[in-house]
Scaffold this motif. Structure first.
Motif, mmCIF file in Angstrom:
data_model
loop_
_atom_site.group_PDB
_atom_site.id
_atom_site.type_symbol
_atom_site.label_atom_id
_atom_site.label_comp_id
_atom_site.label_asym_id
_atom_site.label_seq_id
_atom_site.Cartn_x
_atom_site.Cartn_y
_atom_site.Cartn_z
ATOM 1 N N GLY A 49 -83.111 -30.384 -89.174
ATOM 2 C CA GLY A 49 -82.965 -31.246 -87.845
ATOM 3 C C GLY A 49 -82.982 -33.003 -87.970
ATOM 4 N N ILE A 50 -82.602 -33.153 -86.786
ATOM 5 C CA ILE A 50 -82.028 -34.377 -86.540
ATOM 6 C C ILE A 50 -83.750 -35.186 -85.433
ATOM 7 C CG2 ILE A 50 -80.611 -35.985 -85.154
ATOM 8 C CD1 ILE A 50 -78.320 -33.970 -85.115
ATOM 9 N N LYS A 51 -83.974 -36.631 -86.702
ATOM 10 C CA LYS A 51 -84.521 -36.804 -86.508
ATOM 11 C C LYS A 51 -83.972 -37.876 -84.998
ATOM 12 C CE LYS A 51 -87.128 -36.105 -89.285
ATOM 13 N NZ LYS A 51 -87.958 -34.725 -89.613
ATOM 14 N N ALA A 52 -85.298 -39.082 -84.388
ATOM 15 C CA ALA A 52 -85.313 -39.548 -83.334
ATOM 16 C C ALA A 52 -84.881 -40.405 -83.490
ATOM 17 C CB ALA A 52 -86.742 -39.843 -83.082
ATOM 18 N N ASN A 53 -84.248 -41.493 -83.947
ATOM 19 C CA ASN A 53 -84.164 -42.604 -84.399
ATOM 20 C C ASN A 53 -83.201 -42.648 -85.008
ATOM 21 O OD1 ASN A 53 -85.075 -41.114 -87.033
ATOM 22 N ND2 ASN A 53 -85.625 -43.631 -87.624
ATOM 23 N N THR A 54 -82.329 -41.493 -85.717
ATOM 24 C CA THR A 54 -80.970 -40.560 -86.021
ATOM 25 C C THR A 54 -80.099 -40.429 -84.292
ATOM 26 O OG1 THR A 54 -82.124 -40.511 -88.082
ATOM 27 C CG2 THR A 54 -79.268 -39.452 -87.294
ATOM 28 N N GLY A 55 -80.567 -39.815 -83.834
ATOM 29 C CA GLY A 55 -79.933 -39.550 -82.739
ATOM 30 C C GLY A 55 -79.584 -40.273 -81.891
ATOM 31 N N PHE A 56 -81.017 -41.495 -81.448
ATOM 32 C CA PHE A 56 -80.417 -42.974 -80.703
ATOM 33 C C PHE A 56 -79.261 -43.661 -81.674
ATOM 34 C CE2 PHE A 56 -81.474 -47.029 -79.660
ATOM 35 C CZ PHE A 56 -81.235 -46.365 -78.275
ATOM 36 N N CYS A 57 -79.493 -43.097 -82.821
ATOM 37 C CA CYS A 57 -78.343 -44.438 -83.536
ATOM 38 C C CYS A 57 -76.524 -43.867 -83.521
ATOM 39 C CB CYS A 57 -78.639 -44.297 -84.953
ATOM 40 S SG CYS A 57 -79.913 -45.877 -84.858
ATOM 41 N N VAL A 58 -77.222 -42.421 -82.920
ATOM 42 C CA VAL A 58 -75.584 -41.485 -83.154
ATOM 43 C C VAL A 58 -75.473 -41.901 -81.353
ATOM 44 C CG1 VAL A 58 -74.641 -39.096 -83.069
ATOM 45 C CG2 VAL A 58 -75.834 -39.532 -85.282
ATOM 46 N N ALA A 59 -76.147 -41.491 -81.121
ATOM 47 C CA ALA A 59 -75.513 -41.518 -79.824
ATOM 48 C C ALA A 59 -74.890 -43.244 -79.755
ATOM 49 C CB ALA A 59 -76.952 -41.688 -78.190
ATOM 50 N N LEU A 60 -75.523 -44.642 -79.816
ATOM 51 C CA LEU A 60 -74.928 -45.686 -79.426
ATOM 52 C C LEU A 60 -73.891 -46.044 -80.926
ATOM 53 C CD1 LEU A 60 -78.245 -47.913 -80.227
ATOM 54 C CD2 LEU A 60 -77.031 -48.119 -78.335
ATOM 55 N N LEU A 61 -73.300 -44.826 -81.476
ATOM 56 C CA LEU A 61 -72.254 -45.107 -81.881
ATOM 57 C C LEU A 61 -71.232 -44.124 -81.640
ATOM 58 C CD1 LEU A 61 -73.465 -45.061 -85.944
ATOM 59 C CD2 LEU A 61 -72.416 -47.014 -84.518
ATOM 60 N N GLY A 62 -71.679 -43.775 -80.848
ATOM 61 C CA GLY A 62 -70.956 -42.677 -79.781
ATOM 62 C C GLY A 62 -70.149 -43.816 -78.752
ATOM 63 N N ALA A 63 -71.085 -44.039 -78.037
ATOM 64 C CA ALA A 63 -70.969 -44.988 -76.887
ATOM 65 C C ALA A 63 -70.080 -45.619 -77.473
ATOM 66 C CB ALA A 63 -72.146 -45.570 -75.942
ATOM 67 N N ALA A 64 -69.451 -46.704 -78.897
ATOM 68 C CA ALA A 64 -69.372 -47.609 -79.430
ATOM 69 C C ALA A 64 -67.584 -47.349 -79.452
ATOM 70 C CB ALA A 64 -70.311 -48.737 -80.304
ATOM 71 N N LEU A 65 -67.924 -46.245 -80.307
ATOM 72 C CA LEU A 65 -66.587 -45.821 -79.997
ATOM 73 C C LEU A 65 -65.941 -45.495 -78.818
ATOM 74 C CD1 LEU A 65 -64.235 -44.306 -82.404
ATOM 75 C CD2 LEU A 65 -65.623 -42.220 -82.309
ATOM 76 N N CYS A 66 -66.581 -44.490 -77.753
ATOM 77 C CA CYS A 66 -65.392 -44.767 -76.427
ATOM 78 C C CYS A 66 -65.625 -46.115 -75.970
ATOM 79 C CB CYS A 66 -66.805 -44.128 -75.237
ATOM 80 S SG CYS A 66 -66.526 -42.517 -75.821
ATOM 81 N N LEU A 67 -66.167 -46.718 -76.325
ATOM 82 C CA LEU A 67 -66.311 -48.164 -75.551
ATOM 83 C C LEU A 67 -65.075 -49.017 -75.535
ATOM 84 C CD1 LEU A 67 -69.747 -49.328 -74.833
ATOM 85 C CD2 LEU A 67 -67.843 -48.846 -72.761
ATOM 86 N N MET A 68 -64.869 -48.475 -77.309
ATOM 87 C CA MET A 68 -63.570 -49.599 -78.246
ATOM 88 C C MET A 68 -62.800 -49.466 -77.511
ATOM 89 S SD MET A 68 -65.301 -51.748 -79.915
ATOM 90 C CE MET A 68 -64.251 -52.293 -80.824
ATOM 91 N N GLN A 69 -61.796 -48.551 -76.393
ATOM 92 C CA GLN A 69 -60.582 -48.111 -76.212
ATOM 93 C C GLN A 69 -60.358 -48.907 -74.693
ATOM 94 O OE1 GLN A 69 -58.944 -46.386 -78.456
ATOM 95 N NE2 GLN A 69 -61.175 -45.954 -79.703
ATOM 96 N N ASP A 70 -61.565 -49.927 -74.173
ATOM 97 C CA ASP A 70 -60.842 -50.445 -73.257
ATOM 98 C C ASP A 70 -60.954 -51.357 -73.115
ATOM 99 O OD1 ASP A 70 -61.473 -47.677 -71.366
ATOM 100 O OD2 ASP A 70 -63.599 -48.230 -70.882
ATOM 101 N N GLY A 71 -60.750 -52.374 -71.794
ATOM 102 C CA GLY A 71 -61.166 -53.791 -71.661
ATOM 103 C C GLY A 71 -61.635 -54.516 -72.967
ATOM 104 N N PRO A 72 -61.887 -55.747 -72.654
ATOM 105 C CA PRO A 72 -62.246 -56.167 -73.294
ATOM 106 C C PRO A 72 -64.034 -57.230 -73.392
ATOM 107 C CG PRO A 72 -61.067 -58.059 -72.105
ATOM 108 C CD PRO A 72 -60.870 -56.791 -71.605
ATOM 109 N N ILE A 73 -63.871 -56.031 -71.923
ATOM 110 C CA ILE A 73 -65.431 -56.824 -71.806
ATOM 111 C C ILE A 73 -66.027 -54.641 -72.156
ATOM 112 C CG2 ILE A 73 -67.760 -56.444 -69.902
ATOM 113 C CD1 ILE A 73 -65.573 -58.168 -68.478
ATOM 114 N N ALA A 74 -65.581 -53.598 -71.979
ATOM 115 C CA ALA A 74 -66.437 -52.918 -72.625
ATOM 116 C C ALA A 74 -66.076 -53.213 -74.008
ATOM 117 C CB ALA A 74 -65.495 -51.577 -72.708
#
Length: 91
Positions: A49-74
């Motif tokens: 199973g995925i631990k809570a802190n690992t799940g949180f970090c995976v979500a943060l890194l996924g959001a970072a990957l999505c955000l890196m495709q937009d403008g400078p603020i994102a």
């Protein structure tokens, strides 16, 4: 590569899709821990199973990957999200 090339758009779309999948996976794992639902903590029964802190970090890194495709603020928000996941990983 030129900004509007087809292969660049394809790769940007692919990275956004993979990032969104990571966010969904991480949020599902955290929700599994919050709701005491083991089925959400590990999608495949034969895997650990995925631990809570690992799940949180995976979500943060996924959001970072999505955000890196937009403008400078994102992009700045994406860098902060990735750095936060790194700090949580170190701790």
């Amino acid at each position: 590569m030129p900004r509007n090339s087809g292969s660049r758009r394809l790769l940007e779309g692919l990275s956004i899709g993979i990032g969104a999948l990571a966010v969904i996976t991480g949020v599902a794992a955290v929700a599994g821990w919050a709701l005491h639902a083991p089925r959400l903590q590990n999608a495949l029964p034969w895997l650990a199973g995925i631990k809570a802190n690992t799940g949180f970090c995976v979500a943060l890194l996924g959001a970072a990957l999505c955000l890196m495709q937009d403008g400078p603020i994102a992009r700045r928000a994406g860098k902060i999200s990735a750095a936060l996941a790194g700090v949580i990983g170190i701790v």
